[in-house]
Design an enzyme around this catalytic site. Sequence first.
Site, short mmCIF file in Angstrom:
data_model
loop_
_atom_site.label_atom_id
_atom_site.label_comp_id
_atom_site.label_asym_id
_atom_site.label_seq_id
_atom_site.Cartn_x
_atom_site.Cartn_y
_atom_site.Cartn_z
CG MET A 89 -0.96 -8.51 -6.79
SD MET A 89 0.07 -7.70 -8.04
CE MET A 89 0.93 -9.11 -8.71
CD GLU B 164 13.33 8.34 -4.93
OE1 GLU B 164 14.17 7.41 -4.91
OE2 GLU B 164 13.65 9.54 -5.03
N GLY C 204 0.78 -1.23 0.00
CA GLY C 204 0.00 0.00 0.00
C GLY C 204 0.81 1.28 0.00
CG HIS D 106 2.91 -2.34 -15.17
ND1 HIS D 106 2.62 -3.58 -14.67
CD2 HIS D 106 3.95 -2.51 -16.03
CE1 HIS D 106 3.43 -4.47 -15.20
NE2 HIS D 106 4.25 -3.85 -16.03
CD GLU E 277 5.55 1.83 -8.82
OE1 GLU E 277 4.46 1.59 -8.27
OE2 GLU E 277 6.42 0.95 -8.98
CB VAL F 63 -2.50 -8.49 -18.38
CG1 VAL F 63 -1.52 -8.10 -17.27
CG2 VAL F 63 -3.42 -9.60 -17.90
CG ASP F 64 0.06 -4.88 -16.78
OD1 ASP F 64 -0.67 -4.33 -15.94
OD2 ASP F 64 0.82 -5.81 -16.50
CD GLU G 44 -12.22 -9.16 -20.27
OE1 GLU G 44 -12.56 -8.94 -21.45
OE2 GLU G 44 -12.72 -10.04 -19.57
#
Length: 233
Positions: free
Chosen positions: A112, A194, A33, A131, A196, A166-167, A164
Amino acid sequence: MTKHHSSNITPRPNFPEPAGAPLKLAVFISGRGSNLEAIVQAIAEKRLQAVVSVVISDNAGAKGLELAAAHGILTKVIERRPREKSSAQFNSELHEAIKTLDIDLVVLAGFMRLLTSEFLSHFPDRVINIHPSLLPAFPGVNVQAQALYAGVKFAGCTVHFVVEAVDAGPIIAQAVVPVMDDDSVESLSARILEQEHRLLPSVLEAFSRNEIKIVERDNNSRVVLTSQPIWKV
Ligand code: GRF
């Protein structure tokens, strides 16, 4: 709506004009978190006009749940053990958990699990993810290790709309870091993390100012920032 002069760019009516009210966020997490913490901090410092209405985790042991509770944020745990329930059922429970909260934006911050198109259909252009790679390079998991293995000289993080696959959704913003010759997965991950913590709140700030638009260009969706670039390399 922004006017574009090029004939192959079509603005898409998407994010509603904010009425001056803070952005209502639902943040989905699975673990530590720290990105949630960066959002909470940006709100506390009044850099970000938003409220975290709920934090949802698929993992009852997620550290981020303690952080949310310590800040008086509503938390919900919706678990999905193998064979216990289908992805469709899990996603429907996620939707049930937030559907009355008038959420403006769903933020995946280390979540996840995969969201279904059914879930996403309730929040068109309103689900974003952070991501830890420069997408479209290295989607999926263990991406810092993949970047090191590939020998790339730059890595970074991406905030993108969720689809839908992924990434794979339209990229909103990215931050770049150098990869050092002696980097370990841990040192590279820390350098990316850092960034992010700067990038995600900056993107949310842009949302709160209604500065993020999706346009259709060459049969593809692109994100246009109508303000100053969020990030300069
Ligand atoms: C971050 O690296 C994020 O990019 C990835 O999962 C990690 C979550 O970290 N999707 P935290 O839980 O926010 O500390």
